[in-house]
Scaffold this active site. Structure first.
Site, short mmCIF file in Angstrom:
data_model
loop_
_atom_site.label_atom_id
_atom_site.label_comp_id
_atom_site.label_asym_id
_atom_site.label_seq_id
_atom_site.Cartn_x
_atom_site.Cartn_y
_atom_site.Cartn_z
N ASP A 17 3.16 -3.11 0.00
CA ASP A 17 2.51 -3.97 1.01
C ASP A 17 1.20 -3.29 1.41
OD1 ASP A 17 2.19 -6.09 2.93
OD2 ASP A 17 2.89 -4.76 4.51
N SER A 18 0.39 -4.03 2.17
CA SER A 18 -0.84 -3.44 2.69
C SER A 18 -0.54 -2.40 3.77
CB SER A 18 -1.70 -4.55 3.31
OG SER A 18 -0.98 -5.18 4.36
N CYS A 80 4.64 -8.65 0.29
CA CYS A 80 3.40 -9.04 0.94
C CYS A 80 3.01 -10.41 0.39
CB CYS A 80 2.32 -8.02 0.59
SG CYS A 80 0.68 -8.43 1.21
N GLU A 159 0.59 -3.12 13.01
CA GLU A 159 0.31 -1.85 12.31
C GLU A 159 0.20 -0.70 13.30
OE1 GLU A 159 -0.43 -0.43 9.14
OE2 GLU A 159 0.67 -2.21 8.51
N CYS A 191 4.08 -13.92 6.66
CA CYS A 191 3.46 -12.61 6.45
C CYS A 191 4.54 -11.59 6.80
CB CYS A 191 2.26 -12.45 7.38
SG CYS A 191 1.66 -10.75 7.55
N HIS A 193 4.51 -8.74 7.95
CA HIS A 193 4.40 -8.01 9.22
C HIS A 193 5.12 -8.76 10.36
CE1 HIS A 193 1.26 -5.66 7.23
NE2 HIS A 193 1.21 -4.87 8.30
N1 DGL Z 1 1.96 -8.17 5.12
C1 DGL Z 1 1.00 -8.96 4.44
C2 DGL Z 1 1.52 -10.35 4.09
O1 DGL Z 1 2.71 -10.55 3.95
C3 DGL Z 1 -0.42 -9.06 4.91
C4 DGL Z 1 -0.96 -8.25 5.99
C5 DGL Z 1 -2.43 -7.97 5.80
O2 DGL Z 1 -3.26 -8.80 6.13
O3 DGL Z 1 -2.70 -6.90 5.28
O4 DGL Z 1 0.76 -11.25 3.91
#
Ligand code: DGL
Length: 283
Positions: A17-18, A80, A159, A191, A193
């Protein structure tokens, strides 16, 4: 034998993931597949992916995939949505011997279960502008009103470990209350997150709105693919190892979040450095 498939069953499941968002998926993988080793890469040097171009995200996802395959990952989970819409299809073409699991906003189950005919999707700009998302709407949401929100600033707060603050609560209310006023009865967490702020999202939406988190389904898909490829480890009394890597220096932020989310104590994370536009090495 194809890259990533040597010694069937022996390697870890690679997860990327990011940032910390994919830990919401890692937690499900750990619950469902306790015998498996899991290796997680958070590209925190580049978070958020939301505002980046698709080809850049594809390059990062390719570099992380190469790193995980060099560590003998037997399956890769793109934990992600933004990386999945940008990179899943090209990665499958580039590494045909490796099974991949990607993520999509859960438009299909939301559209199937809404009673008001109106659903909300919380995801990143990168996800919303993708052809993959447009395809999901055409395929599964005909006749359904879909209200979208790219939630600017929310990934950054999560984050930073600030999901449980007054600032995050106010931001969430500003995103979600207008959607509820429009009649949305189901919210898709599009997302990875966002499940890390699930309680706060539910508080902003109210008790009558149903949240859909696709991460349990992603873990089930990973188990299905491992079984299909003969790569699933048999049940074991010894739990698998979890190894964490971050491209941010120092990697302590990932360690702290993983300790809190996964109950790992201690959860040391190793640092990684980008050594080329798509090459990663241990820092
Ligand atoms: N966790 C990521 C997702 O599922 C994206 C978060 C980011 O923008 O880096 O899309």
């Amino acid at each position: 034998m194809a890259e990533g498939q040597q010694d069937a069953g022996a390697g870890p499941i690679g997860v990327l993931d990011s940032g910390v968002g994919g830990l919401s998926v890692l937690r499900q993988l750990r619950d469902l597949l306790p015998a498996e080793d899991l290796e997680y890469v958070a590209d925190q040097a580049h978070v958020p992916y939301a505002l980046r171009q698709a080809d850049e995200v594809r390059r990062f996802a390719t570099g992380i995939t190469r790193f995980l395959l060099a560590r003998r990952a037997k399956l890769i989970v793109l934990a992600c949505n933004t990386a999945s819409v940008a990179a899943l299809a090209p990665l499958r073409r580039a590494f045909p011997g490796t099974p991949f699991v990607g993520m999509d906003p859960a438009v299909k189950p939301a559209a199937a279960s809404t009673r008001t005919g109106k659903i909300g999707v919380l995801a990143t700009t990168g996800t919303f502008r993708s052809e993959r998302y447009a395809h999901l709407l055409r395929e599964f949401a005909l006749g359904i009103e879909v209200v979208t929100c790219p939630c600017p600033g929310l990934v950054e707060l999560i984050e930073g470990g600030q999901a449980d603050t007054a600032e995050a609560a106010a931001l969430l209310r500003s995103f979600i209350e207008p959607m509820v006023r429009q009649g949305v009865d189901t919210l898709v967490l599009g997302c990875t997150h966002f499940p890390l702020a699930q309680a706060q999202i539910q508080a902003a939406a109210g008790p009558d709105v149903r949240l859909i988190d696709p991460s349990p389904a992603v873990a089930r898909q990973a188990r299905h693919l491992l079984t299909e490829h003969g790569l699933l480890l048999p049940p074991s009394a010894t739990p698998g190892q979890v190894r964490l890597f971050s491209t941010a220096q120092p990697a302590t932020r990932l360690s702290q979040m993983a300790a809190a989310i996964l109950g790992l104590d201690p959860a040391p994370a190793q640092g990684l450095a980008w050594t080329g536009s798509d090459e990663l090495a241990l820092a």
